[in-house]
Design an enzyme around this catalytic site. Structure first.
Site, PDB file in Angstrom:
ATOM      1  N   ASP A  33      42.792  11.333  17.794  1.00 40.04           N
ATOM      2  CA  ASP A  33      42.480  11.407  19.219  1.00 40.04           C
ATOM      3  C   ASP A  33      41.424  12.061  19.800  1.00 40.04           C
ATOM      4  O   ASP A  33      40.380  11.530  20.495  1.00 40.04           O
ATOM      5  CB  ASP A  33      43.788  11.782  20.122  1.00 40.04           C
ATOM      6  CG  ASP A  33      45.010  10.786  19.945  1.00 40.04           C
ATOM      7  OD1 ASP A  33      44.616   9.690  19.632  1.00 40.04           O
ATOM      8  OD2 ASP A  33      46.097  11.066  20.602  1.00 40.04           O
ATOM      9  N   ASN A  56      42.929   9.911  10.586  1.00 41.01           N
ATOM     10  CA  ASN A  56      44.449  10.075  10.973  1.00 41.01           C
ATOM     11  C   ASN A  56      45.316  10.633   9.776  1.00 41.01           C
ATOM     12  O   ASN A  56      45.924  11.416  10.013  1.00 41.01           O
ATOM     13  CB  ASN A  56      44.774   8.583  11.296  1.00 41.01           C
ATOM     14  CG  ASN A  56      44.605   8.503  12.957  1.00 41.01           C
ATOM     15  OD1 ASN A  56      44.278   9.298  13.726  1.00 41.01           O
ATOM     16  ND2 ASN A  56      44.688   7.291  13.333  1.00 41.01           N
ATOM     17  N   ASP A  88      33.099   0.299  16.203  1.00 41.08           N
ATOM     18  CA  ASP A  88      34.458   0.526  15.391  1.00 41.08           C
ATOM     19  C   ASP A  88      33.940   1.783  14.525  1.00 41.08           C
ATOM     20  O   ASP A  88      33.099   1.689  13.748  1.00 41.08           O
ATOM     21  CB  ASP A  88      34.702  -0.643  14.520  1.00 41.08           C
ATOM     22  CG  ASP A  88      36.163  -0.302  14.010  1.00 41.08           C
ATOM     23  OD1 ASP A  88      37.017  -0.991  14.451  1.00 41.08           O
ATOM     24  OD2 ASP A  88      36.322   0.502  13.122  1.00 41.08           O
ATOM     25  N   GLU A 145      40.620   2.002  17.887  1.00 44.98           N
ATOM     26  CA  GLU A 145      39.125   2.793  17.795  1.00 44.98           C
ATOM     27  C   GLU A 145      38.021   2.074  17.911  1.00 44.98           C
ATOM     28  O   GLU A 145      36.922   2.400  17.406  1.00 44.98           O
ATOM     29  CB  GLU A 145      39.328   3.615  16.302  1.00 44.98           C
ATOM     30  CG  GLU A 145      40.071   2.950  15.339  1.00 44.98           C
ATOM     31  CD  GLU A 145      39.212   1.779  14.616  1.00 44.98           C
ATOM     32  OE1 GLU A 145      39.617   0.593  14.778  1.00 44.98           O
ATOM     33  OE2 GLU A 145      38.507   2.084  13.580  1.00 44.98           O
TER      34      GLU A 145
HETATM   35  P1  GH3 Z   1      37.106   0.454   9.060  1.00 39.53           P
HETATM   36  O1  GH3 Z   1      36.088   1.534   8.742  1.00 39.53           O
HETATM   37  O2  GH3 Z   1      37.404  -0.701   8.274  1.00 39.53           O
HETATM   38  O3  GH3 Z   1      37.263   0.328  10.727  1.00 39.53           O
HETATM   39  O4  GH3 Z   1      38.418   1.347   8.641  1.00 39.53           O
HETATM   40  P2  GH3 Z   1      39.417   1.896   9.697  1.00 39.53           P
HETATM   41  O5  GH3 Z   1      40.163   3.017   8.998  1.00 39.53           O
HETATM   42  O6  GH3 Z   1      38.701   2.562  10.610  1.00 39.53           O
HETATM   43  O7  GH3 Z   1      40.323   0.963  10.373  1.00 39.53           O
HETATM   44  P3  GH3 Z   1      41.614   0.474  10.228  1.00 39.53           P
HETATM   45  O8  GH3 Z   1      41.832  -0.903  11.396  1.00 39.53           O
HETATM   46  O9  GH3 Z   1      42.257   0.109   8.814  1.00 39.53           O
HETATM   47  O10 GH3 Z   1      42.501   1.582  10.943  1.00 39.53           O
HETATM   48  C1  GH3 Z   1      42.214   1.894  12.210  1.00 39.53           C
HETATM   49  C2  GH3 Z   1      43.137   3.133  12.621  1.00 39.53           C
HETATM   50  O11 GH3 Z   1      43.003   3.433  13.954  1.00 39.53           O
HETATM   51  C3  GH3 Z   1      44.860   2.722  12.404  1.00 39.53           C
HETATM   52  C4  GH3 Z   1      45.420   2.988  13.813  1.00 39.53           C
HETATM   53  O12 GH3 Z   1      46.344   3.842  13.345  1.00 39.53           O
HETATM   54  C5  GH3 Z   1      44.377   3.879  14.343  1.00 39.53           C
HETATM   55  N1  GH3 Z   1      44.287   4.162  15.478  1.00 39.53           N
HETATM   56  C6  GH3 Z   1      44.491   3.221  16.512  1.00 39.53           C
HETATM   57  N2  GH3 Z   1      44.279   3.781  17.871  1.00 39.53           N
HETATM   58  C7  GH3 Z   1      44.439   4.924  17.670  1.00 39.53           C
HETATM   59  C8  GH3 Z   1      44.471   6.048  18.695  1.00 39.53           C
HETATM   60  O13 GH3 Z   1      44.537   5.973  19.892  1.00 39.53           O
HETATM   61  N3  GH3 Z   1      44.585   7.260  18.112  1.00 39.53           N
HETATM   62  C9  GH3 Z   1      44.365   7.725  16.821  1.00 39.53           C
HETATM   63  N4  GH3 Z   1      44.293   8.832  16.456  1.00 39.53           N
HETATM   64  N5  GH3 Z   1      44.675   6.434  15.850  1.00 39.53           N
HETATM   65  C10 GH3 Z   1      44.561   5.170  16.530  1.00 39.53           C
HETATM   66 MG    MG Z   2      37.672   1.544  11.992  1.00 38.01          MG
END
Ligand code: GH3
Ligand code: MG
Length: 508
Positions: free
Chosen positions: A394, A385, A377, A420
Site C-alpha cells: 500500500d 506484497n 502498472d 496497482e
Molecule cells: P506485473 O509486472 O505483470 O504487473 O506483475 P504484478 O505482480 O504487478 O501483477 P499481478 O497482476 O500478478 O499482481 C498485482 C498484485 O497487486 C496482486 C494484488 O494482490 C496486488 N494488489 C492489488 N490491489 C492492491 C492494493 O490495494 N494494495 C496492495 N498492497 N496490493 C494490491
Molecule cells: Mg503489476
C-alpha cells in the site's frame, strides 16, 4: 332551603380547602400554584364563613361571620391578580402592595359598627344578613373588579401572544374564572332585594373543577407564556423582519450577530434601511423572494430565505428574511463530494471519476483537441506484497500516486484504475508527447527509492499510452492503452509503449 344552602356552602368550602391544600403542595413545581391556592383558600374562607353566618344562633355572631367573609373575598381577588400576573409573564406583584387593600378592609369592617362606612344598615334576612352597602363596600367592590379586569386583560393579551398549543390553557383558565365572576356580578348588582344569598363562593367549585380538569387533561399547569417572540429569539437562524420599504422592524439575537459581522461599524439596525446596513449584494437579494446562498466577507456561507408577508387584501406588509450560517455544512458537503470522487488509499481520483472525466474530455477531443492517456502498472507488484506484506505494498502505491500527482499539470488528472494500475489523463497532449512525459515519470520512479519500515524498496512501472482517435470512445481509449501496457510488460517491463490507432503498439 336554609339547611340546603348551609350544606352547599359548607361542602363547597371544604372542597375548596382541600383543593387549596393540594395546590399549595405543588408550589415548588409551578409559580402558579401559590396564587392558585390563595384563590382557593379565599373561596374556602368565603364559603365557610357564609355557612357559619347562616347557622349562627343569634344576629350578633351572624353579623360577625358575615363581616368575616370579606378577608376571604380579598384573598380571592389578590390571588387571582397574582395568578394572572405570573400567567401573563409579568413579575408577581409585591406582597406589600397586594396586602394594602385587604388590611384596610379588615380595619374598616372591624370598626364598621362605629362608623357604618362599609354597611350603612344591617338586619337579619331569610338567607343570612341583609345589608345596605355604604361607600366602603363599593370601594372594595370597585377595587376587586378593577384588579380582576386588569388581570383578565393581561391573560387575554398573553393568550394572543402565546404559541398555539398554549392558548387552550389560557382559554380554560378564563372559562374557569367566568362562573364566580358572573355569580358575583348577579349578587352585587342584580340581587337588589338583598335577601342575603350569595352563591359566588360555591361557584368557585366550578372554577376549581375546570382548572383541575384542564391540568389533568394534559394542559400544562405552567401557564407562564411561551411567546413567538421567545421562540424566535431562541433560534440560531437569523430572523429579520423588514417593512415594505426595506427598513428593519425586528431582528432576533442571531440576526444582530450576523448584521454586526456584515457591518462592524453598524450599531443598532432597527429603523435603518437594509442598504444602510449591508452591501448592495445583499440588498439585491432581499428585493427578491426565494432562496439564495451568499458568501460573507470572511469566507462564511449563508443560506438566505426571503418571504414576503401579505395583508388579507394581498398588499405587501413586509418581508421576513431568515439567514442560516451553512459554512460548516458547505464544508462537509464539499468534503463529501471530494470523497466521492477520490480513491481512499492513495487520494488520487477514483475509477468512477476517471470515467466521468474521460466522457467529458472525449467531447472536447471530438472538436479537434488531442487527448491522451497513460495507463501505468507497477512491475512485479505481487512480489512486493509477497515479500514485504500488503501494508508495505500500500505504501508503495501511495508513494507512486504522490509522485505522479506532483509531476502532472494542473489540468491533468491522475486516477487509480485498479489494484496497482493508474491512469493519467493528459488533455491537449498528443500520444508522442504523452509518452515522453510518461517516460520521464518512469525514470523518476525507477530512480527514487521508497523508504519503508522494512527497508528501502525500488519499484519500476510499465505504461501504455494511447490517444483518442476520431470517433473513438473512452472505452476504446482505455482498451488501446491497456493493450499497449500489456505489450510493454511482455517486452520486458520498465518501459513505455504507445498504442497505434490501428491497435498495434509501437515502441517509444
Ligand atoms: P506485473 O509486472 O505483470 O504487473 O506483475 P504484478 O505482480 O504487478 O501483477 P499481478 O497482476 O500478478 O499482481 C498485482 C498484485 O497487486 C496482486 C494484488 O494482490 C496486488 N494488489 C492489488 N490491489 C492492491 C492494493 O490495494 N494494495 C496492495 N498492497 N496490493 C494490491
Ligand atoms: Mg503489476
Amino acid at each position: 332551603m336554609r339547611t340546603a344552602i348551609v350544606a352547599l356552602y359548607a361542602g363547597a368550602g371544604l372542597i375548596a380547602l382541600v383543593y387549596a391544600a393540594l395546590t399549595y403542595r405543588r408550589r415548588s413545581g409551578t409559580p402558579l400554584a401559590l396564587p392558585l391556592s390563595l384563590v382557593m383558600a379565599g373561596a374556602a374562607g368565603w364559603s365557610l364563613t357564609s355557612a357559619c353566618a347562616l347557622v349562627a344562633p343569634t344576629f350578633g355572631p351572624a353579623l360577625g361571620f358575615h363581616y368575616a367573609i370579606f378577608p376571604g373575598v380579598a384573598m380571592v381577588v389578590a390571588g387571582f391578580f397574582w395568578h394572572t400576573m405570573v400567567a401573563s409573564g409579568h413579575r408577581p406583584p409585591r406582597p406589600a402592595l397586594i396586602l394594602i387593600e385587604p388590611l384596610l378592609l379588615v380595619a374598616v369592617i372591624a370598626t364598621d359598627p362605629w362608623h357604618h362606612t362599609f354597611y350603612r344598615k344591617v338586619e337579619a334576612g331569610s338567607f343570612g344578613v341583609v345589608a345596605q352597602p355604604g361607600p366602603g363596600y363599593w370601594v372594595h367592590v370597585l377595587y376587586g373588579y378593577v384588579l380582576m379586569a386588569v388581570g383578565t386583560v393581561l391573560v387575554i393579551r398573553a393568550m394572543r401572544r402565546a404559541v398555539r398549543g398554549q392558548r387552550r390553557t389560557y382559554r380554560w383558565f378564563l372559562v374557569g374564572a367566568i362562573a364566580p365572576t358572573a355569580g358575583n356580578l348577579v349578587t352585587v348588582f342584580l340581587d337588589v332585594d338583598m335577601r342575603g344569598l350569595d352563591l359566588t363562593p360555591v361557584l368557585f367549585l366550578v372554577t376549581g373543577v375546570v382548572w383541575w380538569w384542564s391540568d389533568r387533561s394534559g394542559v400544562t399547569s405552567e401557564r407562564v407564556p411561551v411567546t413567538y417572540a421567545q421562540v424566535i429569539s431562541a433560534l440560531s437562524d437569523a430572523v429579520m423582519v423588514l417593512d415594505p420599504h426595506g427598513r428593519f422592524l425586528d431582528v432576533n439575537p442571531a440576526a444582530t450577530k450576523l448584521l454586526a459581522a456584515v457591518n462592524p461599524a453598524g450599531g443598532a439596525v432597527i429603523g435603518k434601511r437594509w442598504q444602510e446596513v449591508a452591501d448592495p449584494h445583499f440588498t439585491a437579494m432581499v428585493a427578491d423572494t426565494g432562496q439564495t446562498t451568499i458568501s460573507g466577507p470572511s469566507g462564511e456561507v449563508y443560506d438566505f430565505r426571503v418571504v414576503k408577508i401579505e395583508a388579507a387584501d394581498g398588499s405587501s406588509t413586509g418581508t421576513v428574511v431568515v439567514a442560516r450560517d451553512i459554512t460548516e455544512l458547505e464544508r462537509l458537503r464539499a468534503e463529501l463530494t471530494e470523497q466521492a470522487v477520490r480513491d481512499g488509499l492513495t487520494g488520487v481520483y477514483n475509477r468512477r471519476q476517471l470515467d466521468a472525466v474521460l466522457e467529458a474530455q472525449a467531447h472536447a477531443a471530438a472538436e479537434g483537441h488531442p487527448l491522451s492517456i497513460v495507463m501505468i502498472d507497477v512491475d512485479h507488484f505481487k512480489a512486493v506484497n509477497d515479500r514485504y506484506g500488503h501494508a508495505i505494498g500500500d505504501q508503495v502505491l501511495v508513494h507512486l500516486a504522490r509522485q505522479l500527482t506532483g509531476s502532472v499539470r494542473e489540468c491533468d488528472m491522475v486516477a487509480r484504475y485498479g489494484g496497482e494500475e493508474f491512469v493519467v489523463v493528459l488533455p491537449g497532449v498528443p500520444a508522442q508527447a504523452a509518452a515522453e512525459r510518461a517516460d520521464l515519470w518512469r525514470r523518476q520512479c525507477a530512480a527514487t527509492s521508497v523508504e519503508t519500515p522494512l527497508g528501502t524498496l525500488h519499484v519500476t512501472f510499465s505504461a501504455g499510452v494511447a490517444q483518442l482517435t476520431a470517433g473513438g470512445s473512452p472505452d476504446d481509449l482505455l482498451r488501446l492503452a491497456d493493450e499497449a501496457l500489456y505489450r510493454a510488460k511482455r517486452a520486458g517491463r520498465n518501459q513505455i509503449l504507445v498504442a497505434e490507432p490501428t491497435s498495434t503498439s509501437q515502441h517509444w
